[in-house]
Design a protein around this motif. Sequence first.
Motif, PDB file in Angstrom:
ATOM      1  N   PRO A 190       0.869  -1.150  -0.017  1.00 56.17           N
ATOM      2  CA  PRO A 190       0.057  -0.229  -0.041  1.00 56.17           C
ATOM      3  C   PRO A 190       0.730   1.450   0.075  1.00 56.17           C
ATOM      4  N   ARG A 191       2.135   1.248   0.235  1.00 54.29           N
ATOM      5  CA  ARG A 191       2.949   2.329   0.546  1.00 54.29           C
ATOM      6  C   ARG A 191       3.778   2.679  -0.866  1.00 54.29           C
ATOM      7  N   SER A 192       4.428   1.606  -1.183  1.00 49.22           N
ATOM      8  CA  SER A 192       5.136   1.619  -2.463  1.00 49.22           C
ATOM      9  C   SER A 192       4.568   1.265  -3.830  1.00 49.22           C
ATOM     10  N   GLY A 193       3.469   0.699  -3.638  1.00 53.46           N
ATOM     11  CA  GLY A 193       2.823   0.307  -4.998  1.00 53.46           C
ATOM     12  C   GLY A 193       3.222  -0.948  -5.802  1.00 53.46           C
ATOM     13  N   ARG A 194       4.273  -1.600  -5.261  1.00 53.07           N
ATOM     14  CA  ARG A 194       4.933  -2.335  -5.870  1.00 53.07           C
ATOM     15  C   ARG A 194       4.112  -3.783  -5.664  1.00 53.07           C
ATOM     16  N   VAL A 195       4.028  -4.711  -6.674  1.00 55.36           N
ATOM     17  CA  VAL A 195       3.531  -5.806  -6.483  1.00 55.36           C
ATOM     18  C   VAL A 195       4.164  -6.855  -5.614  1.00 55.36           C
ATOM     19  N   LEU A 196       3.211  -7.406  -4.534  1.00 53.04           N
ATOM     20  CA  LEU A 196       3.928  -7.999  -3.574  1.00 53.04           C
ATOM     21  C   LEU A 196       3.705  -9.664  -4.151  1.00 53.04           C
ATOM     22  N   GLY A 197       2.516  -9.958  -4.867  1.00 49.84           N
ATOM     23  CA  GLY A 197       2.329 -11.352  -5.307  1.00 49.84           C
ATOM     24  C   GLY A 197       0.560 -11.332  -5.767  1.00 49.84           C
ATOM     25  N   ALA A 198      -0.047 -12.350  -5.585  1.00 45.84           N
ATOM     26  CA  ALA A 198      -1.302 -12.595  -6.161  1.00 45.84           C
ATOM     27  C   ALA A 198      -1.964 -13.608  -5.359  1.00 45.84           C
ATOM     28  N   VAL A 199      -3.307 -13.183  -5.252  1.00 51.40           N
ATOM     29  CA  VAL A 199      -4.555 -14.086  -4.511  1.00 51.40           C
ATOM     30  C   VAL A 199      -5.248 -14.752  -5.619  1.00 51.40           C
ATOM     31  N   ASP A 200      -5.531 -16.067  -5.590  1.00 51.83           N
ATOM     32  CA  ASP A 200      -5.913 -16.967  -6.648  1.00 51.83           C
ATOM     33  C   ASP A 200      -6.921 -17.840  -6.206  1.00 51.83           C
ATOM     34  N   ALA A 331      13.291   5.968  -7.393  1.00 50.47           N
ATOM     35  CA  ALA A 331      13.583   4.270  -7.048  1.00 50.47           C
ATOM     36  C   ALA A 331      12.034   3.627  -6.939  1.00 50.47           C
ATOM     37  N   VAL A 332      11.040   4.721  -6.547  1.00 52.67           N
ATOM     38  CA  VAL A 332       9.413   3.983  -6.337  1.00 52.67           C
ATOM     39  C   VAL A 332       9.303   3.697  -7.892  1.00 52.67           C
ATOM     40  N   VAL A 333       9.632   4.743  -8.795  1.00 51.68           N
ATOM     41  CA  VAL A 333       8.861   4.215 -10.199  1.00 51.68           C
ATOM     42  C   VAL A 333       9.826   3.241 -10.735  1.00 51.68           C
ATOM     43  N   GLU A 334      11.269   3.048 -10.575  1.00 54.82           N
ATOM     44  CA  GLU A 334      11.730   2.013 -11.077  1.00 54.82           C
ATOM     45  C   GLU A 334      11.534   0.668 -10.606  1.00 54.82           C
ATOM     46  N   ARG A 335      11.093   0.457  -9.128  1.00 58.99           N
ATOM     47  CA  ARG A 335      10.695  -0.596  -8.674  1.00 58.99           C
ATOM     48  C   ARG A 335       9.430  -1.124  -9.203  1.00 58.99           C
ATOM     49  N   ARG A 336       8.405  -0.065  -9.368  1.00 60.77           N
ATOM     50  CA  ARG A 336       7.213  -0.480  -9.867  1.00 60.77           C
ATOM     51  C   ARG A 336       7.153  -1.019 -11.270  1.00 60.77           C
ATOM     52  N   ILE A 343       0.356   0.945 -13.509  1.00 57.77           N
ATOM     53  CA  ILE A 343      -0.532   1.614 -13.253  1.00 57.77           C
ATOM     54  C   ILE A 343      -0.004   2.493 -12.032  1.00 57.77           C
ATOM     55  N   ALA A 344       0.789   1.977 -11.162  1.00 53.62           N
ATOM     56  CA  ALA A 344       1.320   2.316  -9.874  1.00 53.62           C
ATOM     57  C   ALA A 344       2.658   3.120 -10.114  1.00 53.62           C
ATOM     58  N   ALA A 345       3.263   2.768 -11.127  1.00 55.70           N
ATOM     59  CA  ALA A 345       4.480   3.507 -11.694  1.00 55.70           C
ATOM     60  C   ALA A 345       4.131   4.828 -12.317  1.00 55.70           C
ATOM     61  N   ALA A 346       3.008   4.716 -13.106  1.00 56.58           N
ATOM     62  CA  ALA A 346       2.515   5.902 -13.787  1.00 56.58           C
ATOM     63  C   ALA A 346       1.983   6.802 -12.610  1.00 56.58           C
ATOM     64  N   ALA A 347       1.521   6.383 -11.672  1.00 58.71           N
ATOM     65  CA  ALA A 347       0.862   7.382 -10.731  1.00 58.71           C
ATOM     66  C   ALA A 347       1.893   7.978  -9.972  1.00 58.71           C
ATOM     67  N   ALA A 348       3.190   7.600  -9.741  1.00 60.10           N
ATOM     68  CA  ALA A 348       4.099   7.890  -8.919  1.00 60.10           C
ATOM     69  C   ALA A 348       5.128   9.088  -9.894  1.00 60.10           C
ATOM     70  N   TYR A 349       5.004   8.929 -11.292  1.00 57.62           N
ATOM     71  CA  TYR A 349       5.773   9.516 -12.092  1.00 57.62           C
ATOM     72  C   TYR A 349       5.365  10.965 -12.145  1.00 57.62           C
TER      73      TYR A 349
END
Length: 437
Positions: A190-200, A331-336, A343-349
Amino acid sequence: MSTTTSPFGEAELTDPWVALEPGADPAEHARMLRRAHETFTEAGTVPRPVRPVVADSWRRSARAGVGPDGTADVELMDGDLGAYRAEHPLARVMPLFRELLGTFAADGEHLLAVCDAHGRLLWVEGHPSTRRRAGRMNFVPGARWAETSVGTNAPGTAVAVDRPVQVFAAEHFIRRVQPWTCAAAPVHDPRSGRVLGAVDITGGNGLAHPHSLGFVQAVARAAESHLALLAPEQPVLGTPELTALGRDEAQLRVEGRRIRLSRRHSEILVLLARHPEGLSGDELLCALYEDESVPPVTLRAELARLRRLLGPSLLASRPYRLTVPVESDVAVVERRLETGAVIAAAAAYAGPLLPGSQAPAVVRLRRRITDGLRTALIARRDPDLLADWAHAAWGEDDLDVWRALAAVRPTAAVRARLASLEAELAAPPAWPRSGMR
């Protein structure tokens, strides 16, 4: 594009991320998909009725060298798996997943699965007989189900495209998985926006319904909200934060202070934040100055002024380095981007990195970030993301983005702007008629 309502009362799109439109015959659709899969594996072409998200995934799978008769590899076992799961951020929301999806999975003879950002399954729980059948195709904890390993599948594709997705029957790239249907949604930090994984949710063809995708997406959102409560948005006290995108003079926030930096100091901090191991004086000199004749004393004077501004405890020398980790919007944009969270990268850019800087290393980094994001946006073909970029100051003359936007949203205004840009590109330079010698 049709819609339906999820169990949580939200309208969900049934096209293109849901496998079957309401009223479709699952058996007939599965037969058509098997024929389409055979055509693709034999000829490399994707016929109808394969959805674009699946067609793109099949092509990525083939480029990655995945064969239709392959199987998943188990990468983590026993103690390694247990230790990795215990430290993973999604371990904190497993009780929530079990509460919301566990009964649904057990009663419906389905499986609840959770994977990490690399597509490795961390937990697979649910009906015992379904688990045994899934085990025969290595759908087990510790197995790698990334697209690059086993091709199209809901958890692997969800983390690859950073979107909730449903995969039905022969939409799966590997044949032994084609009796199954699954729906997965990515879960983000929720803070960095990076993908942690997925629920299936994985099971039979009964899952090929818009509600199953809406349900798993709502569960992923609930998990993100729960993680936000466990890890509040406020930064850890004392952790410096550098903001350098879209501004010529960066801002550093440290220990409650907001420090506006000069352009040169901005360049230095961007580079040192990127190189926590430090840089020598010669390396910094080459990174900052185009003119090779600039003497080292010039740089030393800048660093001395910067040390006075920041305090001696933050900037060390021999080599020049920051004494604590510094978080930056760069770094946030690069990680995302690295995790596929477009979507999260674009939001942080917020714009190009230090746009007025001519420091060679900053110019290279600025170009890398900008090109990486715009390439991801063009590949994603999301009209809203493309429109946001095209109408921003840095994207108003971006011909490739306008062409991509026109392909997915061909309004009169978009076509007119594209035609204007193409005409400008084709026109010869307007040289003055006189005064040229």
